[in-house]
Design a protein around this motif. Structure first.
Motif, PDB file in Angstrom:
ATOM      1  N   ARG A 188       0.850  -1.193   0.000  1.00  0.00           N
ATOM      2  CA  ARG A 188       0.000   0.000   0.000  1.00  0.00           C
ATOM      3  C   ARG A 188       0.881   1.236   0.000  1.00  0.00           C
ATOM      4  O   ARG A 188       1.797   1.373   0.814  1.00  0.00           O
ATOM      5  CB  ARG A 188      -0.904   0.043   1.227  1.00  0.00           C
TER       6      ARG A 188
ATOM      7  N   SER B  51       0.469   5.517  -0.029  1.00  0.00           N
ATOM      8  CA  SER B  51      -0.442   6.640   0.179  1.00  0.00           C
ATOM      9  C   SER B  51       0.233   7.922  -0.280  1.00  0.00           C
ATOM     10  O   SER B  51       1.451   8.062  -0.177  1.00  0.00           O
ATOM     11  CB  SER B  51      -0.797   6.783   1.665  1.00  0.00           C
ATOM     12  N   SER B  52      -0.578   8.848  -0.768  1.00  0.00           N
ATOM     13  CA  SER B  52      -0.077  10.165  -1.153  1.00  0.00           C
ATOM     14  C   SER B  52      -1.078  11.220  -0.730  1.00  0.00           C
ATOM     15  O   SER B  52      -2.291  11.001  -0.768  1.00  0.00           O
ATOM     16  CB  SER B  52       0.139  10.259  -2.664  1.00  0.00           C
TER      17      SER B  52
ATOM     18  N   LEU C 213      -2.427  11.548 -10.055  1.00  0.00           N
ATOM     19  CA  LEU C 213      -2.310  10.377  -9.183  1.00  0.00           C
ATOM     20  C   LEU C 213      -3.277   9.274  -9.603  1.00  0.00           C
ATOM     21  O   LEU C 213      -2.946   8.093  -9.537  1.00  0.00           O
ATOM     22  CB  LEU C 213      -2.521  10.780  -7.725  1.00  0.00           C
TER      23      LEU C 213
ATOM     24  N   TYR D   5      -3.648   5.327  -8.441  1.00  0.00           N
ATOM     25  CA  TYR D   5      -4.169   5.613  -7.111  1.00  0.00           C
ATOM     26  C   TYR D   5      -5.697   5.648  -7.151  1.00  0.00           C
ATOM     27  O   TYR D   5      -6.296   5.875  -8.204  1.00  0.00           O
ATOM     28  CB  TYR D   5      -3.680   6.983  -6.613  1.00  0.00           C
TER      29      TYR D   5
ATOM     30  N   LEU E  70      -4.907   9.875  -1.303  1.00  0.00           N
ATOM     31  CA  LEU E  70      -5.137   8.851  -2.314  1.00  0.00           C
ATOM     32  C   LEU E  70      -4.290   7.645  -1.975  1.00  0.00           C
ATOM     33  O   LEU E  70      -3.210   7.776  -1.392  1.00  0.00           O
ATOM     34  CB  LEU E  70      -4.770   9.364  -3.716  1.00  0.00           C
ATOM     35  N   GLY E  71      -4.785   6.467  -2.286  1.00  0.00           N
ATOM     36  CA  GLY E  71      -4.067   5.241  -1.988  1.00  0.00           C
ATOM     37  C   GLY E  71      -3.901   4.381  -3.224  1.00  0.00           C
ATOM     38  O   GLY E  71      -4.735   4.386  -4.128  1.00  0.00           O
ATOM     39  N   ARG E  72      -2.808   3.650  -3.257  1.00  0.00           N
ATOM     40  CA  ARG E  72      -2.511   2.719  -4.354  1.00  0.00           C
ATOM     41  C   ARG E  72      -2.192   1.378  -3.706  1.00  0.00           C
ATOM     42  O   ARG E  72      -1.194   1.239  -3.005  1.00  0.00           O
ATOM     43  CB  ARG E  72      -1.319   3.227  -5.156  1.00  0.00           C
TER      44      ARG E  72
END
Length: 102
Positions: A52, A54-55, A67, A72, A92-94
């Motif tokens: 995981r 995160s940004s 993103l 993301y 935002l998460g990836r």
């Protein structure tokens, strides 16, 4: 110099990604920067250390849409976040698709 980026361990298996780019470089080389960023993100996630990522970014389509292109997902708006707590930011998460959920 076009820019710089990195990942900071946040929790076990979670990293916070940061980046900064010269404004002129981002305008002149958007495809190269995007391909390089995606390759870097994939490498970090494929290593298994950060399934995981995160940004955090200003609540501005210029940044959030980029993103999203990088894979993301939009997770929410943080009101009065960032320097001086005066602007809204987004998180935002990836998440690597084949990572296990606990």
């Amino acid at each position: 110099l076009i820019g710089a980026a990195g990942v900071v361990p946040f929790f076990d298996k979670t990293g916070e990604v940061w980046s900064i780019f010269m404004p002129t470089a981002a305008k002149e080389h958007p495809i190269s920067i995007t391909k390089g960023a995606r390759k870097m993100l994939d490498k970090w996630q494929d290593s298994g250390k950060f399934p995981r990522l995160s940004s955090f970014t200003l609540n501005d389509p210029t940044y959030t849409e980029w993103l999203l292109v990088l894979g993301y997902e939009f997770e929410g708006v943080m009101k009065n976040f960032g320097p001086g707590a005066k602007e809204d930011w987004c998180v935002l998460g990836r998440v690597k698709e084949d990572s296990d959920h606990v």
